[in-house]
Motif scaffolding. Structure first.
Motif, PDB file in Angstrom:
ATOM      1  N   LEU A  58       0.868  -1.180   0.000  1.00 13.30           N
ATOM      2  CA  LEU A  58       0.000   0.000   0.000  1.00 13.30           C
ATOM      3  C   LEU A  58       0.900   1.224   0.000  1.00 13.30           C
ATOM      4  O   LEU A  58       1.782   1.351   0.848  1.00 13.30           O
ATOM      5  N   ARG A  59       0.686   2.084  -0.986  1.00 10.75           N
ATOM      6  CA  ARG A  59       1.449   3.329  -1.101  1.00 10.75           C
ATOM      7  C   ARG A  59       0.481   4.484  -0.871  1.00 10.75           C
ATOM      8  O   ARG A  59      -0.505   4.620  -1.565  1.00 10.75           O
ATOM      9  N   GLY A  60       0.776   5.303   0.128  1.00 11.29           N
ATOM     10  CA  GLY A  60      -0.087   6.454   0.381  1.00 11.29           C
ATOM     11  C   GLY A  60      -0.561   6.477   1.811  1.00 11.29           C
ATOM     12  O   GLY A  60      -0.176   5.634   2.613  1.00 11.29           O
ATOM     13  N   LEU A  61      -1.379   7.358   2.067  1.00 12.34           N
ATOM     14  CA  LEU A  61      -2.072   8.366   1.275  1.00 12.34           C
ATOM     15  C   LEU A  61      -1.192   9.619   1.193  1.00 12.34           C
ATOM     16  O   LEU A  61      -0.989  10.305   2.196  1.00 12.34           O
ATOM     17  N   ALA A  84      -8.606   8.319  -3.784  1.00 16.06           N
ATOM     18  CA  ALA A  84      -8.403   9.767  -3.717  1.00 16.06           C
ATOM     19  C   ALA A  84      -9.243  10.306  -2.559  1.00 16.06           C
ATOM     20  O   ALA A  84     -10.432   9.980  -2.450  1.00 16.06           O
ATOM     21  N   VAL A  85      -8.616  11.110  -1.700  1.00 19.63           N
ATOM     22  CA  VAL A  85      -9.278  11.697  -0.532  1.00 19.63           C
ATOM     23  C   VAL A  85      -9.304  13.211  -0.691  1.00 19.63           C
ATOM     24  O   VAL A  85      -8.259  13.836  -0.876  1.00 19.63           O
ATOM     25  N   ASP A  86     -10.481  13.804  -0.599  1.00 18.28           N
ATOM     26  CA  ASP A  86     -10.649  15.244  -0.770  1.00 18.28           C
ATOM     27  C   ASP A  86     -10.148  15.992   0.473  1.00 18.28           C
ATOM     28  O   ASP A  86     -10.690  15.834   1.561  1.00 18.28           O
ATOM     29  N   PHE A 116      -6.052  16.750  -3.281  1.00 23.48           N
ATOM     30  CA  PHE A 116      -6.430  15.408  -2.855  1.00 23.48           C
ATOM     31  C   PHE A 116      -5.203  14.649  -2.359  1.00 23.48           C
ATOM     32  O   PHE A 116      -4.103  14.829  -2.876  1.00 23.48           O
ATOM     33  N   ALA A 117      -5.418  13.795  -1.358  1.00 22.41           N
ATOM     34  CA  ALA A 117      -4.416  12.797  -1.006  1.00 22.41           C
ATOM     35  C   ALA A 117      -4.674  11.588  -1.893  1.00 22.41           C
ATOM     36  O   ALA A 117      -5.815  11.332  -2.297  1.00 22.41           O
ATOM     37  N   HIS A 118      -3.622  10.822  -2.167  1.00 19.30           N
ATOM     38  CA  HIS A 118      -3.746   9.700  -3.095  1.00 19.30           C
ATOM     39  C   HIS A 118      -2.984   8.495  -2.563  1.00 19.30           C
ATOM     40  O   HIS A 118      -1.918   8.632  -1.965  1.00 19.30           O
ATOM     41  N   ASN A 143       3.739  14.702   2.242  1.00 14.67           N
ATOM     42  CA  ASN A 143       3.012  14.380   3.464  1.00 14.67           C
ATOM     43  C   ASN A 143       2.241  13.087   3.266  1.00 14.67           C
ATOM     44  O   ASN A 143       1.943  12.700   2.132  1.00 14.67           O
ATOM     45  N   ALA A 144       1.896  12.448   4.378  1.00 15.14           N
ATOM     46  CA  ALA A 144       1.125  11.199   4.302  1.00 15.14           C
ATOM     47  C   ALA A 144       0.088  11.163   5.419  1.00 15.14           C
ATOM     48  O   ALA A 144       0.357  11.575   6.551  1.00 15.14           O
TER      49      ALA A 144
END
Length: 181
Positions: A58-61, A84-86, A116-118, A143-144
């Motif tokens: 898992l890569r992200g967010l 994708a996180v708003d 968005f975070a991804h 950032n994560a």
């Protein structure tokens, strides 16, 4: 190409027109003019990235706050669940997420705008993941957010804890993230 809307109207699934026969297939994976006409997005891409991951990675967010990136992502081998996180504070979808299965077989792409975070998790034995970005990678601005943040409550389609990088294992809670105005 065909545009498929998601639950967050700025995040778009892009399905290319594929021409195939017994020799294989051909499709245009990107055309700036067609992308702008179909999406209304007038962004220039400045960097292409390629990652390879094994099942369960898992890569992200991930997100950049000072230098936000729009991303056009796709898979050329295997399958991933892409999220994708708003993070846009004034968006009606703030704090909501969209998840899409992207694979070499469905050939779909996902447009993730700035703000968005991804992240993604690999569902197949191996996946080759390509993405175009609208700004350069700035490691000092990376950032994560925690992949398993309880506020976001993302429904990752995995049975076991994922394999994370050290950086991703140190991700912050959603309520500690840097949001966009």
């Amino acid at each position: 190409m065909k545009i498929i809307p998601t639950a967050i109207n700025d995040v778009l699934i892009i399905e290319p027109t594929v021409y195939g026969d017994d020799r294989g297939f051909f499709f245009e994976s990107f055309n700036q003019r067609v992308f702008e006409q179909l999406t209304g997005v007038k962004e220039s891409f400045v960097q292409d990235n390629h990652s390879s991951s094994v099942r369960g990675v898992l890569r992200g967010l991930h997100y950049q706050h000072q230098f936000p990136q729009g991303k056009l992502v796709r898979v050329i081998e295997g399958e991933v669940f892409d999220v994708a996180v708003d993070l846009r504070q004034h968006s009606p979808h703030f704090g909501q997420w969209v998840g899409v299965n992207l694979s070499a077989s469905n050939k779909q792409m996902l447009w993730i705008p700035k703000g968005f975070a991804h992240g993604f998790v690999t569902l197949s034995e191996r996946a080759q993941f390509l993405y175009k970005t609208t700004d350069y990678w700035h490691p000092e601005d990376e950032n994560a957010i925690q992949w398993n943040d309880t506020t976001l409550n993302i429904s990752w389609p995995i049975d076991n804890p994922p394999t994370l990088s050290k950086k991703d294992s140190l991700g912050v809670a959603f309520d500690k993230a840097l949001y966009y105005p």
